[in-house]
Structure formats: structure tokens, C-alpha cells
Design a protein around this motif. Structure first.
Motif, PDB file in Angstrom:
ATOM      1  N   ALA A   1      42.732  37.333  40.131  1.00  0.00           N
ATOM      2  CA  ALA A   1      43.894  36.440  40.132  1.00  0.00           C
ATOM      3  C   ALA A   1      44.805  36.745  38.944  1.00  0.00           C
ATOM      4  O   ALA A   1      46.036  36.748  39.081  1.00  0.00           O
ATOM      5  N   GLY A   2      44.223  37.026  37.796  1.00  0.00           N
ATOM      6  CA  GLY A   2      45.026  37.384  36.631  1.00  0.00           C
ATOM      7  C   GLY A   2      45.782  38.683  36.832  1.00  0.00           C
ATOM      8  O   GLY A   2      46.945  38.806  36.436  1.00  0.00           O
TER       9      GLY A   2
ATOM     10  N   VAL B   1      36.857  36.491  40.400  1.00  0.00           N
ATOM     11  CA  VAL B   1      38.021  35.789  40.945  1.00  0.00           C
ATOM     12  C   VAL B   1      39.079  35.613  39.865  1.00  0.00           C
ATOM     13  O   VAL B   1      40.274  35.832  40.106  1.00  0.00           O
ATOM     14  N   VAL B   2      38.677  35.257  38.662  1.00  0.00           N
ATOM     15  CA  VAL B   2      39.627  35.074  37.560  1.00  0.00           C
ATOM     16  C   VAL B   2      40.312  36.395  37.213  1.00  0.00           C
ATOM     17  O   VAL B   2      41.529  36.444  37.011  1.00  0.00           O
ATOM     18  N   ILE B   3      39.550  37.474  37.171  1.00  0.00           N
ATOM     19  CA  ILE B   3      40.119  38.778  36.836  1.00  0.00           C
ATOM     20  C   ILE B   3      41.114  39.231  37.907  1.00  0.00           C
ATOM     21  O   ILE B   3      42.219  39.687  37.604  1.00  0.00           O
TER      22      ILE B   3
ATOM     23  N   SER C   1      48.658  37.993  39.190  1.00  0.00           N
ATOM     24  CA  SER C   1      49.698  37.218  38.503  1.00  0.00           C
ATOM     25  C   SER C   1      50.510  38.102  37.571  1.00  0.00           C
ATOM     26  O   SER C   1      51.743  38.004  37.522  1.00  0.00           O
TER      27      SER C   1
ATOM     28  N   LEU D   1      32.787  33.995  39.863  1.00  0.00           N
ATOM     29  CA  LEU D   1      33.873  33.261  39.233  1.00  0.00           C
ATOM     30  C   LEU D   1      34.687  34.168  38.311  1.00  0.00           C
ATOM     31  O   LEU D   1      35.923  34.156  38.341  1.00  0.00           O
ATOM     32  N   LEU D   2      34.016  34.992  37.521  1.00  0.00           N
ATOM     33  CA  LEU D   2      34.719  35.925  36.638  1.00  0.00           C
ATOM     34  C   LEU D   2      35.521  36.939  37.449  1.00  0.00           C
ATOM     35  O   LEU D   2      36.644  37.294  37.071  1.00  0.00           O
TER      36      LEU D   2
END
Length: 51
Positions: free
Chosen positions: A25-26, A21-23, A29, A18-19
Motif C-alpha cells: 500500500a505504501g 499489505v503495508v509495504i 501510494s 500485515l507488513l
């Protein structure tokens, strides 16, 4: 509360995924926002054709 080692590893892997994926995606972006911002420098040029 007691947690077995198997479920602890599963939770750890899920949190790590999850971390990640967040990193990622960030990062994408931020890159896309920077590219969009750079494509609009804040001024405009009007070209007219004289006849």
C-alpha cells in the motif's frame, strides 16, 4: 507466558501478511503521489484565441 507452536506460527503469518499489505500500500501510494505531482509541474499556460 507459554504459547503453543501452532498459535505462534499463526501470529507470525498474520504479522508477515500485515507488513506485506503495508509495504504494498505504501509503494502504491508513493507511486500515485509521484504521478500526480509530475502531472502538475508548477506552472500554467494560458491559450487565448485572437479574432
Amino acid at each position: 507466558m507459554f504459547v503453543s507452536k501452532g498459535s505462534s506460527r499463526t501470529v507470525q503469518r498474520a504479522v508477515c501478511l500485515l507488513l506485506s499489505v503495508v509495504i504494498v500500500a505504501g509503494s502504491f501510494s508513493a507511486w500515485a503521489y509521484g504521478a500526480e505531482r509530475d502531472s502538475h509541474p508548477g506552472y500554467s499556460i494560458t491559450i487565448t484565441q485572437l479574432q
